[in-house]
Design a protein around this motif. Structure first.
Motif, mmCIF file in Angstrom:
data_model
loop_
_atom_site.group_PDB
_atom_site.id
_atom_site.type_symbol
_atom_site.label_atom_id
_atom_site.label_comp_id
_atom_site.label_asym_id
_atom_site.label_seq_id
_atom_site.Cartn_x
_atom_site.Cartn_y
_atom_site.Cartn_z
ATOM 1 N N HIS A 116 0.814 -1.213 0.000
ATOM 2 C CA HIS A 116 0.000 0.000 0.000
ATOM 3 C C HIS A 116 0.859 1.280 0.000
ATOM 4 O O HIS A 116 0.543 2.253 -0.689
ATOM 5 C CB HIS A 116 -0.896 -0.064 1.243
ATOM 6 C CG HIS A 116 -1.813 1.093 1.415
ATOM 7 N ND1 HIS A 116 -3.066 1.135 0.863
ATOM 8 C CD2 HIS A 116 -1.672 2.259 2.080
ATOM 9 C CE1 HIS A 116 -3.650 2.274 1.193
ATOM 10 N NE2 HIS A 116 -2.824 2.969 1.927
ATOM 11 N N HIS A 120 1.192 4.408 -2.762
ATOM 12 C CA HIS A 120 1.115 5.865 -2.517
ATOM 13 C C HIS A 120 2.326 6.583 -3.141
ATOM 14 O O HIS A 120 2.195 7.695 -3.651
ATOM 15 C CB HIS A 120 1.091 6.167 -1.020
ATOM 16 C CG HIS A 120 -0.270 6.103 -0.383
ATOM 17 N ND1 HIS A 120 -1.347 6.837 -0.831
ATOM 18 C CD2 HIS A 120 -0.725 5.414 0.707
ATOM 19 C CE1 HIS A 120 -2.408 6.599 -0.057
ATOM 20 N NE2 HIS A 120 -2.055 5.731 0.881
ATOM 21 N N SER A 141 -0.998 10.294 5.739
ATOM 22 C CA SER A 141 -2.388 9.826 5.766
ATOM 23 C C SER A 141 -2.817 9.624 7.210
ATOM 24 O O SER A 141 -2.118 10.023 8.144
ATOM 25 C CB SER A 141 -2.496 8.511 4.997
ATOM 26 O OG SER A 141 -1.893 7.484 5.745
ATOM 27 N N ASP A 308 -6.862 6.707 -0.081
ATOM 28 C CA ASP A 308 -6.736 5.283 -0.371
ATOM 29 C C ASP A 308 -7.600 4.936 -1.580
ATOM 30 O O ASP A 308 -8.783 5.274 -1.624
ATOM 31 C CB ASP A 308 -7.169 4.458 0.839
ATOM 32 C CG ASP A 308 -6.130 4.528 1.942
ATOM 33 O OD1 ASP A 308 -5.025 5.043 1.674
ATOM 34 O OD2 ASP A 308 -6.412 4.056 3.049
HETATM 35 ZN ZN ZN Z 1 -3.146 5.019 2.523
#
Ligand code: ZN
Ligand code: KG4
Length: 349
Positions: A116, A120, A141, A308
């Motif tokens: 993840h 980003h 985040s 996200d």
């Molecule tokens: Zn994230």
């Protein structure tokens, strides 16, 4: 029919409280992109892991059907599936992984696990193309605050991260102290525009120390102390605006100062932002000025790609599939970034 596994990739993201599905063609063309925010967490002022995984379970199958419909493709035309496998809430990750593995098996196509945070780092590439290297990426985040040197795909060096709360988490917690809703970032961002940034003298955590780590929990405590004489919420509009503006000034100043240090340390040729806090208007404005004065591009994804989303997962998945990865049956969820297998020492992962 071509055998390029990246020809039509179904991306799936379920690491936290957003369920998202994308269809990406040839690693570049976004044919469909759906994000379903889970409203249930607003009741609690934060993400409740148990509720998140249950909501993913309900939202994911219809979202996949909608995304295929939006893309105008049938499931049988997909060439691969890219799914977030780390880091995140384990229960949430497991829902996406189980779905991806079963769907991939049924369709007879490879499934590739995606990190993840790596997604980003590259989220800006979908709209801005490939970055000049080396670049510095600031991922901010609700779960992460990371400064990373990116020297190319798979070539990462970890520069700094938060020692306690993530930047977005600080926004969410301060909004809760103020009696405001969740997520707090957009609310405080809006309120701050009408307040005085010097209304309260909040600390600039870790700015007086060398290095690139950050810390935000002390700032949250300072806000709590400043509110103490004013009793419990609801607070007057003017107080809310001044606290929001002063808090935001402290967060943004700290993030900008550390980012400038990182750009210097890496002699960076570009700055990339990612994560929900990258939507913050003050942060964007300040970093736009920083990059303009250095003559380097500021690569900021559009708001849907900052938060996200499955598009960035599909993008990284497509690159990895073209490198021959995927088809790994033993694809397990990993909660922590440290154990997520992302090489952060500058070597290819
Ligand atoms: Zn994230
Ligand atoms: O990337 P994201 O959608 O989800 C993860 O946490 O991984 O980020 C959500 C975070 C929340 O903490 C939210 O308050 C924050 O991003 N956020 C903002 C803004 N928009 C969202 N923080 C500051 N200013 C904003 N405009």
């Amino acid at each position: 029919m071509s055998h390029d596994p990246a020809r039509l990739v179904l991306g799936i993201e379920t690491s936290c409280d957003d369920t998202s599905v994308a269809v990406l063609e040839d690693g570049t063309r976004l044919r469909a992109h759906r994000i379903a925010a889970q409203d249930v967490h607003q009741l609690y002022g934060g993400v409740v892991p148990e509720l998140a995984s249950r909501a993913h379970l309900e939202l994911l199958p219809p979202l996949v059907a909608q995304a295929l419909d939006e893309a105008g493709v049938s499931a049988g035309e997909l060439s691969a599936i890219a799914v977030t496998r780390a880091p995140g809430l384990v229960g949430s990750l497991v829902v996406g992984l189980a779905f991806a593995k079963a769907y991939g098996l049924a369709l007879g196509i490879p499934v590739v696990g995606v990190n993840h945070i790596e997604a980003h780092l590259h989220a800006a590439s979908l709209e801005h193309g490939e970055s000049p290297w080396p670049a510095v990426a600031l991922v901010v985040s609700g779960g992460h605050t990371e400064l990373v040197e990116v020297r190319g795909f798979g070539l990462y060096r970890w520069l700094g991260s938060t020692r306690d709360d993530a930047a977005g988490e600080a926004y969410d917690k301060v909004a809760k102290l103020l009696g405001l809703g969740f997520p707090g970032g957009p609310i405080l961002d809006r309120l701050a525009a009408g307040g005085r940034p010097d209304g309260f003298a909040f600390p600039r955590p870790m700015l007086d120390q060398p290095g690139l780590d950050l810390s935000f929990s002390g700032l949250k405590t300072a806000v709590r102390q400043a509110l103490a004489p004013h009793g419990a919420p609801p607070y007057p509009e003017a107080l809310l605006a001044d606290v929001a503006a002063s808090f935001q000034a402290a967060v943004v100043e700290t993030l900008v100062a550390k980012t400038v240090r990182a750009l210097d340390a890496c002699r960076a040729r570009a700055l990339t932002l990612g994560g929900g806090v990258a939507c913050n208007r003050e942060l964007r404005a300040r970093l736009t000025a920083v990059c303009a004065s250095r003559g380097i591009p500021l690569r900021v994804p559009s708001p849907r790609l900052c938060a996200d989303n499955a598009a960035m997962i599909a993008w990284v998945g497509a690159v990895r599939l073209r490198r021959g990865e995927g088809g790994d049956d033993a694809l397990d969820a990993v909660a922590s970034l440290e154990e997520s297998g992302l090489a952060m020492d500058g070597s290819a992962s």
